[in-house]
Write an enzyme that holds these catalytic residues in place. Structure first.
Site, mmCIF file in Angstrom:
data_model
loop_
_atom_site.group_PDB
_atom_site.id
_atom_site.type_symbol
_atom_site.label_atom_id
_atom_site.label_comp_id
_atom_site.label_asym_id
_atom_site.label_seq_id
_atom_site.Cartn_x
_atom_site.Cartn_y
_atom_site.Cartn_z
ATOM 1 C CG HIS A 60 -21.579 -9.975 -40.096
ATOM 2 N ND1 HIS A 60 -20.561 -9.131 -40.477
ATOM 3 C CD2 HIS A 60 -22.523 -9.884 -41.064
ATOM 4 C CE1 HIS A 60 -20.861 -8.572 -41.633
ATOM 5 N NE2 HIS A 60 -22.054 -9.001 -42.013
ATOM 6 C CG HIS B 26 -22.698 -5.413 -39.453
ATOM 7 N ND1 HIS B 26 -23.165 -6.696 -39.561
ATOM 8 C CD2 HIS B 26 -23.211 -4.747 -40.516
ATOM 9 C CE1 HIS B 26 -23.944 -6.802 -40.617
ATOM 10 N NE2 HIS B 26 -23.979 -5.643 -41.238
HETATM 11 P P1 AMP Z 1 -25.397 -4.388 -44.317
HETATM 12 O O1 AMP Z 1 -25.991 -4.631 -42.963
HETATM 13 O O2 AMP Z 1 -25.084 -5.627 -45.071
HETATM 14 O O3 AMP Z 1 -26.167 -3.365 -45.107
HETATM 15 O O4 AMP Z 1 -23.992 -3.726 -44.050
HETATM 16 C C1 AMP Z 1 -23.854 -2.573 -43.240
HETATM 17 C C2 AMP Z 1 -22.455 -2.062 -43.374
HETATM 18 O O5 AMP Z 1 -21.530 -3.063 -42.964
HETATM 19 C C3 AMP Z 1 -22.099 -1.690 -44.829
HETATM 20 O O6 AMP Z 1 -21.329 -0.507 -44.829
HETATM 21 C C4 AMP Z 1 -21.302 -2.881 -45.271
HETATM 22 O O7 AMP Z 1 -20.383 -2.584 -46.296
HETATM 23 C C5 AMP Z 1 -20.579 -3.256 -43.987
HETATM 24 N N1 AMP Z 1 -20.135 -4.655 -44.050
HETATM 25 C C6 AMP Z 1 -20.897 -5.735 -44.335
HETATM 26 N N2 AMP Z 1 -20.138 -6.846 -44.345
HETATM 27 C C7 AMP Z 1 -18.873 -6.461 -44.084
HETATM 28 C C8 AMP Z 1 -17.626 -7.126 -43.971
HETATM 29 N N3 AMP Z 1 -17.518 -8.441 -44.148
HETATM 30 N N4 AMP Z 1 -16.524 -6.406 -43.683
HETATM 31 C C9 AMP Z 1 -16.615 -5.074 -43.503
HETATM 32 N N5 AMP Z 1 -17.761 -4.364 -43.597
HETATM 33 C C10 AMP Z 1 -18.878 -5.051 -43.881
#
Ligand code: AMP
Length: 300
Positions: A34, A37
């Site tokens: 999203h 990411h």
């Molecule tokens: P995930 O796929 O949820 O493991 O997230 C992958 C990376 O994207 C991690 O470093 C998260 O902290 C970052 N991330 C997830 N959601 C957000 C967001 N809303 N804003 C900024 N970074 C995000």
């Protein structure tokens, strides 16, 4: 853009990038990409000669009763998004077989001690051990110059900064601000689980954080007062089940040893975990002397 499923091929690619003297950025994700990411990927593409994105729903960071099996997955769309953003390599991590992320018989764990204990660590035993282990493995595979993480997962970002230093990885860990939906809800792959009503309830979390932040910007420095504002704002939405709503020292994640935000070098993090229906949401806001500058640095 190359897509690999085999970590050995990804390692070889990364080796060639480094041997050519090019800088390498890594963006680890669990997919269902999203705009949050996307912000990390854009920053890596801007700051590094080559960018690798990993998409791997890491089983070791899920507890027994958590949502591993139903975690959202959209590999085709993720790959197209990465292509459009100028990513050079996507590793779609496999959980078993040759070239999978965890070699067969793997029994090595990485634990970041104190930073793993409070907040989410209290409610998700083993979660941060899984995160620290897989991130360390990705750092070993790619040996990136920079790696990009989101402050949405504040505790995770802090813990990864720590392990990058402690294990002499040489990786420059960059933590970027939380990207939100137009209504304020922090973007998360798990938002897809929310019904309309649950989503409406969930907005109480960013709403409460906004109230606390506004009070701080308006001059309120007393942590106890900010904590009281947080609690009363969250109490207004009885449909939410609050797991924790706490104000912690942003450097150590421990209870603040001072009573004023400005007395702590890194300020405080106001962190909330709550269930809306069966969906667990986390969000936070970082208040303190350095946050403005730190966030500004990432806007360039
Ligand atoms: P995930 O796929 O949820 O493991 O997230 C992958 C990376 O994207 C991690 O470093 C998260 O902290 C970052 N991330 C997830 N959601 C957000 C967001 N809303 N804003 C900024 N970074 C995000």
């Amino acid at each position: 853009m190359i897509t690999h499923h085999d970590v050995r091929e990804a390692c070889e690619w990364a080796g060639r990038v480094r041997a050519a003297g090019l800088s390498l950025g890594l963006v680890p994700t669990m997919g269902a990409l999203h705009a949050g990411h996307e912000a990390l990927i854009r920053q890596s593409v801007k700051q590094c000669d080559r960018t690798a994105v990993t998409i791997f729903v890491n089983p070791t960071q899920f507890g027994e009763n958590e949502d591993l099996d139903r975690y959202p997955r959209s590999p085709g769309e993720d790959i197209e998004l990465c292509r459009g953003l100028g990513v050079d390599l996507v590793l779609m991590g496999e959980t078993s077989g040759a070239g999978s992320v965890y070699p067969s018989g793997a029994e090595t764990w990485v634990t970041v001690d104190r930073l793993s204990r409070p907040l989410c660590g209290r409610y998700r035993p083993g979660h941060f051990r899984g995160v620290a282990t897989v991130v360390t493995m990705l750092f070993c595979m790619f040996r990136p110059h920079r790696a990009y993480f989101g402050l949405k997962d504040f505790q995770q970002a802090r813990l990864i900064e720590r392990l990058a230093i402690d294990l002499h990885t040489g990786v420059d860990v960059r933590a970027l601000p939380t990207v939100r939906e137009a209504d304020g809800l922090a973007m998360s792959s798990r938002n897809a689980y929310l019904s309309r009503e649950e989503r409406r309830q969930a907005l109480a979390v960013p709403g409460a954080l906004e109230i606390v932040e506004a009070a701080f910007r308006g001059g309120e420095q007393r942590i106890a007062r900010l904590a009281a504002l947080l609690e009363s704002a969250l109490r207004r939405e009885p449909g939410l089940r609050i797991e924790y709503a706490e104000i912690r020292d942003a450097a150590t994640l421990e209870e603040p040893a001072r009573s004023l935000v400005g007395e702590l070098d890194d300020g405080v993090v106001v962190a909330v975990a709550a269930h809306s229906g069966s969906t667990r949401l986390i969000d936070n806001v970082w208040l303190g002397p350095r946050t403005g500058a730190a966030l500004e640095e990432h806007r360039e």
